[in-house]
Motif scaffolding. Structure first.
Motif, PDB file in Angstrom:
ATOM      1  N   ALA A  94       0.798  -1.233  -0.455  1.00 56.36           N
ATOM      2  CA  ALA A  94       0.329  -0.092   0.136  1.00 56.36           C
ATOM      3  C   ALA A  94       1.176   1.165  -0.067  1.00 56.36           C
ATOM      4  O   ALA A  94       0.338   2.476  -1.062  1.00 56.36           O
ATOM      5  CB  ALA A  94      -1.307   0.434   1.417  1.00 56.36           C
ATOM      6  N   THR A  95       2.204   1.131   0.842  1.00 57.34           N
ATOM      7  CA  THR A  95       2.800   2.468   0.784  1.00 57.34           C
ATOM      8  C   THR A  95       3.086   2.531  -0.530  1.00 57.34           C
ATOM      9  O   THR A  95       3.670   4.291  -0.676  1.00 57.34           O
ATOM     10  CB  THR A  95       4.046   2.287   1.313  1.00 57.34           C
ATOM     11  OG1 THR A  95       4.826   0.772   0.730  1.00 57.34           O
ATOM     12  CG2 THR A  95       3.788   2.193   3.447  1.00 57.34           C
ATOM     13  N   VAL A  96       3.300   1.588  -1.318  1.00 57.21           N
ATOM     14  CA  VAL A  96       4.069   1.954  -3.150  1.00 57.21           C
ATOM     15  C   VAL A  96       2.318   2.939  -4.037  1.00 57.21           C
ATOM     16  O   VAL A  96       2.973   3.200  -4.887  1.00 57.21           O
ATOM     17  CB  VAL A  96       4.554   0.486  -3.132  1.00 57.21           C
ATOM     18  CG1 VAL A  96       5.204   1.011  -5.100  1.00 57.21           C
ATOM     19  CG2 VAL A  96       5.535   0.147  -2.972  1.00 57.21           C
ATOM     20  N   LEU A  97       1.406   1.993  -3.402  1.00 57.16           N
ATOM     21  CA  LEU A  97       0.184   2.367  -5.358  1.00 57.16           C
ATOM     22  C   LEU A  97      -0.107   3.714  -4.298  1.00 57.16           C
ATOM     23  O   LEU A  97      -0.266   4.363  -2.595  1.00 57.16           O
ATOM     24  CB  LEU A  97      -0.745   1.114  -4.210  1.00 57.16           C
ATOM     25  CG  LEU A  97      -0.698  -0.226  -5.134  1.00 57.16           C
ATOM     26  CD1 LEU A  97      -1.134  -1.080  -4.063  1.00 57.16           C
ATOM     27  CD2 LEU A  97      -0.002  -0.314  -6.000  1.00 57.16           C
ATOM     28  N   PRO A  98      -0.770   4.840  -5.244  1.00 50.78           N
ATOM     29  CA  PRO A  98      -1.433   5.817  -4.870  1.00 50.78           C
ATOM     30  C   PRO A  98      -2.209   5.366  -4.399  1.00 50.78           C
ATOM     31  O   PRO A  98      -3.704   3.866  -4.218  1.00 50.78           O
ATOM     32  CB  PRO A  98      -1.846   6.063  -6.929  1.00 50.78           C
ATOM     33  CG  PRO A  98      -1.488   5.008  -7.358  1.00 50.78           C
ATOM     34  CD  PRO A  98      -0.280   4.341  -7.085  1.00 50.78           C
ATOM     35  N   LYS A  99      -3.734   6.026  -3.406  1.00 54.17           N
ATOM     36  CA  LYS A  99      -4.441   6.251  -3.012  1.00 54.17           C
ATOM     37  C   LYS A  99      -5.691   5.274  -4.499  1.00 54.17           C
ATOM     38  O   LYS A  99      -6.684   4.637  -3.268  1.00 54.17           O
ATOM     39  CB  LYS A  99      -5.103   7.508  -2.242  1.00 54.17           C
ATOM     40  CG  LYS A  99      -3.872   7.815  -1.582  1.00 54.17           C
ATOM     41  CD  LYS A  99      -5.037   9.242  -0.403  1.00 54.17           C
ATOM     42  CE  LYS A  99      -4.294   8.872   1.140  1.00 54.17           C
ATOM     43  NZ  LYS A  99      -2.835   9.483   1.141  1.00 54.17           N
ATOM     44  N   GLN A 100      -5.883   5.864  -5.227  1.00 55.17           N
ATOM     45  CA  GLN A 100      -7.056   5.317  -6.168  1.00 55.17           C
ATOM     46  C   GLN A 100      -6.723   4.119  -6.484  1.00 55.17           C
ATOM     47  O   GLN A 100      -7.524   3.211  -6.469  1.00 55.17           O
ATOM     48  CB  GLN A 100      -7.439   5.803  -7.088  1.00 55.17           C
ATOM     49  CG  GLN A 100      -6.243   6.177  -8.439  1.00 55.17           C
ATOM     50  CD  GLN A 100      -4.799   7.072  -7.916  1.00 55.17           C
ATOM     51  OE1 GLN A 100      -5.147   7.580  -7.117  1.00 55.17           O
ATOM     52  NE2 GLN A 100      -4.297   7.611  -9.263  1.00 55.17           N
TER      53      GLN A 100
END
Length: 297
Positions: A120-126
């Motif tokens: 999740a730290t690598v992915l953008p919020k959307q």
């Protein structure tokens, strides 16, 4: 090479609208006949396309050359640094058997618990909904916690993890060198540390008939780096002096260095396949041969 993949270079303006649904991956190759289905699948085309695009991207370039390091690459490096730190925090335990230190299971349990958060730290919020799907590949990429082993299937899971991040548009076409030279190279460092610290067994090793006990992709990408090198030929990689002087520039030689640190005896005996490869006349022939071998294996 399918346009559905990031590395074919959709720019931000023309990126397709994201209407993706995500699911937890499950094992689909259970019997020999499933292999044919895998070879015909879009997933196989995407995976091999990804490997081969990166193979072209690193051609003739040194690890030490200048390239862009994007925010996504920095975030992936932070994830790998976390895994490295956990090794420090989980020392091997005293046990009668020399190999397969059970402390690996403690280390792995921590990853099992935290993987989704790390992804999740690598992915953008959307794209937060993708974390549970993508995290499975990260967990699969570090070895098997029951058998305490590691092999090229685990390495393939890490490549698939990076391929997923490309399909999501997190990694982009200009990240190619960052993916191989920074992220994948750092992954190799962490895996070597795991292998050494917990004395992991090689998974599915073909012993002397295999290329290497643990890795395959760095030999493919590493041989591509050496194509058209003015002085280094395949016959030189069995020369200790050449390896010591050039390993910081070339992934292939870094792998050879690790093998010679871990194994004793004549190179021709402990790494017979690599010894045979050193007789191939050019790096482009080595590269093509390794790609064929990879597909077969």
């Amino acid at each position: 090479f399918t346009s559905s993949l990031c590395l074919s270079g959709t720019s931000e303006e023309e990126a397709p609208p994201l209407q993706q649904s995500f699911m937890i991956p499950r094992k689909e190759i259970n019997v020999v006949s499933d292999m044919a289905k895998w070879k015909r699948s879009q997933a196989y085309a995407d995976y091999m396309g990804f490997i081969l695009t990166l193979n072209e991207g690193v051609r003739g370039k040194k690890l030490t050359c200048q390239y862009k390091v994007s925010e996504a690459v920095e975030k992936l490096l932070a994830v790998l640094d976390t895994l490295d730190r956990w090794i420090e925090e989980t020392p091997p335990v005293d046990q009668p058997s020399r190999f397969g230190n059970k402390a690996f299971r403690t280390w792995y349990a921590r990853l099992d618990q935290e993987a989704e958060k790390l992804v999740a730290t690598v992915l953008p919020k959307q794209l937060a909904a993708a974390a549970p799907e993508v995290a499975v590949y990260l967990k699969e990429s570090v070895g098997n916690s029951t058998r305490i082993d590691y092999g090229t299937g685990h390495e393939a899971a890490f490549a698939a993890f990076l391929c997923c991040l490309c399909k999501l548009g997190v990694l982009r076409v200009d990240d190619q060198l960052g993916i191989v030279f920074r992220v994948f190279n750092r992954y190799l460092e962490v895996m070597r540390k795991l292998q050494k610290t917990y004395r992991m067994e090689p998974a599915g090793s073909q012993g002397v008939w295999g290329l290497d006990d643990f890795q395959f992709l760095p030999f493919i990408w590493g041989s591509s780096q050496l194509i058209d090198h003015p002085s280094l030929e395949p016959r030189h990689f069995v020369d200790e002096k050449v390896v010591n002087e050039n390993h910081k520039d070339f992934m292939f030689l870094e792998c050879i260095l690790f093998i010679t640190e871990m194994k004793t005896g004549p190179f021709a005996e402990h790494s017979n396949q690599l010894w045979n490869i050193s007789a191939v006349p050019s790096w482009s022939k080595v590269n093509q041969g390794l790609i064929r071998m990879y597909k077969a294996e």
